[in-house]
Design a protein around this motif. Structure first.
Motif, PDB file in Angstrom:
ATOM      1  N   GLY A 144     -12.400 -91.606  58.268  1.00  0.00           N
ATOM      2  CA  GLY A 144     -11.903 -90.655  59.268  1.00  0.00           C
ATOM      3  C   GLY A 144     -10.651 -89.933  58.814  1.00  0.00           C
ATOM      4  N   GLY A 145     -10.285 -90.085  57.518  1.00  0.00           N
ATOM      5  CA  GLY A 145      -9.109 -89.385  57.008  1.00  0.00           C
ATOM      6  C   GLY A 145      -7.810 -89.907  57.579  1.00  0.00           C
ATOM      7  N   THR A 146      -7.719 -91.228  57.758  1.00  0.00           N
ATOM      8  CA  THR A 146      -6.529 -91.818  58.376  1.00  0.00           C
ATOM      9  C   THR A 146      -5.765 -92.679  57.357  1.00  0.00           C
ATOM     10  OG1 THR A 146      -7.869 -93.681  59.137  1.00  0.00           O
ATOM     11  CG2 THR A 146      -7.579 -91.872  60.683  1.00  0.00           C
ATOM     12  N   LEU A 147      -4.596 -93.181  57.781  1.00  0.00           N
ATOM     13  CA  LEU A 147      -3.819 -94.114  56.963  1.00  0.00           C
ATOM     14  C   LEU A 147      -4.465 -95.490  57.028  1.00  0.00           C
ATOM     15  CD1 LEU A 147      -0.098 -93.257  57.825  1.00  0.00           C
ATOM     16  CD2 LEU A 147      -1.666 -92.113  56.260  1.00  0.00           C
ATOM     17  N   PRO A 148      -4.236 -96.368  56.032  1.00  0.00           N
ATOM     18  CA  PRO A 148      -3.491 -96.078  54.813  1.00  0.00           C
ATOM     19  C   PRO A 148      -4.247 -95.105  53.911  1.00  0.00           C
ATOM     20  CG  PRO A 148      -4.120 -98.420  54.930  1.00  0.00           C
ATOM     21  CD  PRO A 148      -4.677 -97.761  56.124  1.00  0.00           C
ATOM     22  N   LEU A 149      -3.457 -94.299  53.169  1.00  0.00           N
ATOM     23  CA  LEU A 149      -4.090 -93.392  52.212  1.00  0.00           C
ATOM     24  C   LEU A 149      -3.249 -93.305  50.945  1.00  0.00           C
ATOM     25  CD1 LEU A 149      -2.559 -90.404  51.947  1.00  0.00           C
ATOM     26  CD2 LEU A 149      -3.767 -89.915  54.040  1.00  0.00           C
ATOM     27  N   MET A 150      -3.922 -92.984  49.843  1.00  0.00           N
ATOM     28  CA  MET A 150      -3.217 -92.772  48.581  1.00  0.00           C
ATOM     29  C   MET A 150      -3.338 -91.312  48.192  1.00  0.00           C
ATOM     30  SD  MET A 150      -3.349 -94.808  44.977  1.00  0.00           S
ATOM     31  CE  MET A 150      -4.539 -93.857  44.073  1.00  0.00           C
ATOM     32  N   LEU A 151      -2.218 -90.746  47.762  1.00  0.00           N
ATOM     33  CA  LEU A 151      -2.161 -89.352  47.330  1.00  0.00           C
ATOM     34  C   LEU A 151      -1.838 -89.327  45.839  1.00  0.00           C
ATOM     35  CD1 LEU A 151       0.128 -86.693  49.042  1.00  0.00           C
ATOM     36  CD2 LEU A 151       0.341 -87.147  46.625  1.00  0.00           C
ATOM     37  N   ARG A 152      -2.559 -88.505  45.100  1.00  0.00           N
ATOM     38  CA  ARG A 152      -2.178 -88.230  43.708  1.00  0.00           C
ATOM     39  C   ARG A 152      -1.766 -86.767  43.632  1.00  0.00           C
ATOM     40  NH1 ARG A 152      -6.551 -91.462  42.766  1.00  0.00           N
ATOM     41  NH2 ARG A 152      -6.107 -93.439  41.695  1.00  0.00           N
ATOM     42  N   GLY A 153      -0.506 -86.529  43.340  1.00  0.00           N
ATOM     43  CA  GLY A 153      -0.005 -85.163  43.293  1.00  0.00           C
ATOM     44  C   GLY A 153      -0.528 -84.416  42.078  1.00  0.00           C
ATOM     45  N   ALA A 154      -0.512 -83.073  42.171  1.00  0.00           N
ATOM     46  CA  ALA A 154      -0.955 -82.220  41.062  1.00  0.00           C
ATOM     47  C   ALA A 154       0.274 -81.573  40.430  1.00  0.00           C
ATOM     48  CB  ALA A 154      -1.890 -81.136  41.590  1.00  0.00           C
ATOM     49  N   LEU A 155       0.363 -81.625  39.117  1.00  0.00           N
ATOM     50  CA  LEU A 155       1.463 -80.954  38.421  1.00  0.00           C
ATOM     51  C   LEU A 155       0.880 -80.215  37.216  1.00  0.00           C
ATOM     52  CD1 LEU A 155       4.584 -80.799  38.661  1.00  0.00           C
ATOM     53  CD2 LEU A 155       4.698 -82.474  36.826  1.00  0.00           C
ATOM     54  N   PRO A 156       0.846 -78.897  37.197  1.00  0.00           N
ATOM     55  CA  PRO A 156       1.303 -78.058  38.310  1.00  0.00           C
ATOM     56  C   PRO A 156       0.232 -77.946  39.397  1.00  0.00           C
ATOM     57  CG  PRO A 156       0.486 -76.691  36.514  1.00  0.00           C
ATOM     58  CD  PRO A 156       0.373 -78.126  36.051  1.00  0.00           C
ATOM     59  N   ALA A 157       0.687 -77.791  40.646  1.00  0.00           N
ATOM     60  CA  ALA A 157      -0.238 -77.490  41.744  1.00  0.00           C
ATOM     61  C   ALA A 157      -0.571 -75.997  41.694  1.00  0.00           C
ATOM     62  CB  ALA A 157       0.392 -77.859  43.069  1.00  0.00           C
ATOM     63  N   VAL A 158      -1.593 -75.609  42.445  1.00  0.00           N
ATOM     64  CA  VAL A 158      -2.087 -74.225  42.434  1.00  0.00           C
ATOM     65  C   VAL A 158      -1.662 -73.543  43.743  1.00  0.00           C
ATOM     66  CG1 VAL A 158      -4.162 -72.791  42.301  1.00  0.00           C
ATOM     67  CG2 VAL A 158      -4.111 -75.033  41.166  1.00  0.00           C
ATOM     68  N   PRO A 159      -1.013 -72.377  43.651  1.00  0.00           N
ATOM     69  CA  PRO A 159      -0.637 -71.715  44.914  1.00  0.00           C
ATOM     70  C   PRO A 159      -1.881 -71.222  45.660  1.00  0.00           C
ATOM     71  CG  PRO A 159      -0.115 -70.312  43.022  1.00  0.00           C
ATOM     72  CD  PRO A 159      -0.595 -71.623  42.471  1.00  0.00           C
ATOM     73  N   ILE A 160      -1.863 -71.311  46.966  1.00  0.00           N
ATOM     74  CA  ILE A 160      -3.006 -70.856  47.771  1.00  0.00           C
ATOM     75  C   ILE A 160      -2.498 -69.959  48.893  1.00  0.00           C
ATOM     76  CG2 ILE A 160      -4.431 -72.895  47.313  1.00  0.00           C
ATOM     77  CD1 ILE A 160      -3.694 -73.897  50.175  1.00  0.00           C
ATOM     78  N   THR A 161      -3.413 -69.230  49.504  1.00  0.00           N
ATOM     79  CA  THR A 161      -3.154 -68.562  50.778  1.00  0.00           C
ATOM     80  C   THR A 161      -4.007 -69.303  51.802  1.00  0.00           C
ATOM     81  OG1 THR A 161      -2.724 -66.438  49.749  1.00  0.00           O
ATOM     82  CG2 THR A 161      -3.343 -66.410  52.075  1.00  0.00           C
ATOM     83  N   TYR A 162      -3.347 -69.907  52.809  1.00  0.00           N
ATOM     84  CA  TYR A 162      -4.080 -70.777  53.733  1.00  0.00           C
ATOM     85  C   TYR A 162      -3.909 -70.267  55.157  1.00  0.00           C
ATOM     86  CZ  TYR A 162      -5.965 -75.019  55.836  1.00  0.00           C
ATOM     87  OH  TYR A 162      -6.739 -75.908  56.539  1.00  0.00           O
ATOM     88  N   ARG A 163      -5.042 -70.021  55.813  1.00  0.00           N
ATOM     89  CA  ARG A 163      -5.016 -69.598  57.218  1.00  0.00           C
ATOM     90  C   ARG A 163      -5.200 -70.836  58.085  1.00  0.00           C
ATOM     91  NH1 ARG A 163      -8.114 -67.735  61.451  1.00  0.00           N
ATOM     92  NH2 ARG A 163      -7.258 -65.885  62.502  1.00  0.00           N
ATOM     93  N   LEU A 164      -4.238 -71.086  58.960  1.00  0.00           N
ATOM     94  CA  LEU A 164      -4.293 -72.308  59.778  1.00  0.00           C
ATOM     95  C   LEU A 164      -5.468 -72.251  60.747  1.00  0.00           C
ATOM     96  CD1 LEU A 164      -0.551 -72.846  60.806  1.00  0.00           C
ATOM     97  CD2 LEU A 164      -1.830 -74.073  59.055  1.00  0.00           C
ATOM     98  N   PRO A 165      -6.389 -73.233  60.674  1.00  0.00           N
ATOM     99  CA  PRO A 165      -7.506 -73.236  61.624  1.00  0.00           C
ATOM    100  C   PRO A 165      -7.079 -73.729  63.009  1.00  0.00           C
ATOM    101  CG  PRO A 165      -7.725 -75.046  60.042  1.00  0.00           C
ATOM    102  CD  PRO A 165      -6.508 -74.284  59.645  1.00  0.00           C
ATOM    103  N   VAL A 166      -5.960 -74.463  63.077  1.00  0.00           N
ATOM    104  CA  VAL A 166      -5.458 -74.982  64.357  1.00  0.00           C
ATOM    105  C   VAL A 166      -3.953 -74.782  64.341  1.00  0.00           C
ATOM    106  CG1 VAL A 166      -5.435 -77.284  63.313  1.00  0.00           C
ATOM    107  CG2 VAL A 166      -5.208 -77.086  65.776  1.00  0.00           C
ATOM    108  N   ALA A 167      -3.390 -74.404  65.501  1.00  0.00           N
ATOM    109  CA  ALA A 167      -1.937 -74.174  65.569  1.00  0.00           C
ATOM    110  C   ALA A 167      -1.212 -75.493  65.328  1.00  0.00           C
ATOM    111  CB  ALA A 167      -1.561 -73.610  66.940  1.00  0.00           C
TER     112      ALA A 167
END
Length: 439
Positions: A144-167
């Motif tokens: 369900g996309g909940t905690l606990p979770l592990m994140l692996r960061g990206a270096l370099p990350a890629v810039p995006i243009t993101y339109r928020l689907p929910v306020a």
């Protein structure tokens, strides 16, 4: 598990100060930790949620200490110079710090594990996982996309243009914070404006940020590989905390209180507009600017409230204040209708069903809809209160506990809640302030 009964009270009188704004406190600690050099923070909210942010930033390499006079000093590590945490980042109950930190770390080249309490572990993180994955970060989350979770960061990350689907100010902020260490320009398109503390404070710390419009929608752009500059931050009083005392004064006859130094950012002060729409006497005294944020002292007097249809476009600017607005509605003359509040179902608890159950138990007339509540007010008469031996279920949610505490002040037999411990996540001095104002 401390249960407590809130009894009817005399009028609220005098002048009070509420703790510092939670949203601004989280951000002040994070951004100071990203600036090279020493920042100072005055008025920081010292609740459990904010202390969880301080603890996490220490693990990531910032030096954070509280001076005896209550000022906090932060020696930052610099954008891109955070270190991999040696153990899981325990975020307690704080959804804000979790989502913002996921954004911040998404563009750093290491892994981090996020954990939280039972309530936080039920809250959805997919809304930030989605855009951060587009930027190159990878996630292993619980079902369900909940905690606990592990994140692996990206270096370099890629810039995006993101339109928020929910306020969501948290999703917006997560993407902008990921953009801090991402080469190029990261953009967020906001169809509905949400609280803008991130933009205001990032600009103060020296980030290259532009806010414009595209096809009638808000466009926020941030230039990556930023160098943040240390600041002295003064945190205004939290409007979400002030809301409990505003409503208490409006519904308890004879009340006349002044709440000092309340943040009046237009993206946050929806509760004041909604209560004025219901006939609430709320006067702004000495409006001024503190640290880039508008503040005022609020004088609030008992008022004969009227039911109203609350404009759903106000929701983003008062999403956390609806539980206590429902209490005001329960004592108003006539019917109050709210809609567009699906977001309340994924807060610390399902706040629509929790408040419907709680107010019904205390004798209010409530209809629960899919996206809001319809509340038929008493016309100013006290609520009956909870029957002897019964308790409102706060469901580990601080705002349910405090809102029903306020309801108890205007009840015949008092309102008993099953647990006041969660209050300390956002407002550790609530019980003492309430006792002082109602003597």
């Amino acid at each position: 598990m401390p249960a407590h009964t809130f009894h009817s009270s005399g009028p609220l009188k005098g002048t009070i100060s509420v703790p510092g704004d939670k949203s601004i406190s989280h951000r002040a600690l994070m951004f100071a930790s990203l600036a090279v050099g020493e920042s100072t923070i005055e008025g920081l909210l010292e609740g459990e949620d904010v202390l969880a942010t301080a603890s996490a930033m220490r693990q990531l390499g910032a030096d954070i200490e509280r001076a005896d006079n209550g000022t906090w000093r932060v020696h930052g590590a610099g954008v891109g110079s955070l270190i991999e945490p040696r153990q899981a980042l325990d975020m307690g109950n704080s959804g804000t710090s979790t989502r913002l930190l996921m954004g911040l770390l998404a563009s750093h080249g290491f892994s981090a594990t996020f954990t939280g309490d039972a309530s936080l572990s039920g809250r959805p993180m997919n809304r930030v996982i989605e855009p951060l994955s587009q930027m190159g970060a990878s996630f292993e989350a619980s079902s369900g996309g909940t905690l606990p979770l592990m994140l692996r960061g990206a270096l370099p990350a890629v810039p995006i243009t993101y339109r928020l689907p929910v306020a969501s100010a948290q999703v917006k902020s997560a993407v902008l914070l990921a953009g801090l260490n991402t080469p190029g320009i990261t953009r967020v398109i906001e169809p509905v404006a949400t609280r803008d503390h991130t933009e205001r404070m990032l600009a103060r710390f020296g980030a290259e940020l532009e806010i414009g419009e595209q096809d009638g929608e808000r466009l926020i752009s941030i230039r990556g590989e930023a160098d943040l500059v240390p600041q002295h931050v003064v945190v205004p009083g939290d409007p979400s905390s002030a809301a409990f005392f505003i409503v208490a004064a409006l519904i308890v006859p004879g009340s006349d209180i002044t709440i000092r130094n309340v943040g009046m950012n237009v993206t946050r002060a929806g509760i004041v507009h909604a209560l004025r729409q219901m006939g609430g006497d709320i006067e702004e005294i000495d409006p001024r600017e503190v640290g880039g944020e508008p503040v005022a002292d609020l004088r609030v007097r008992h008022s004969d409230l009227k039911g109203a249809d609350i404009d759903p476009t106000l929701a983003p600017s008062m999403i956390d204040e609806f539980p206590v607005l429902f209490v005001a509605a329960a004592l108003a003359d006539g019917t109050t209708r709210t809609s567009g509040l699906e977001e309340l179902r994924v807060k610390e608890s399902d706040r629509l069903s929790a408040m419907a159950e709680a107010l019904t138990l205390a004798g209010a007339r409530v209809e629960e809809q899919e996206d809001g509540l319809i509340i038929h007010g008493t016309g100013g008469d006290p609520l009956p209160g909870t029957p002897a031996g019964t308790y409102v279920e706060t469901k580990l949610d601080h705002r349910i506990a405090m809102s029903m505490g306020v309801a108890g002040l205007a009840s015949r037999d008092g309102v008993s809640v099953d647990d006041t411990a969660p209050i300390s996540t956002s407002f550790p001095t609530f019980m003492d302030l309430l006792a002082g104002a109602t003597q």
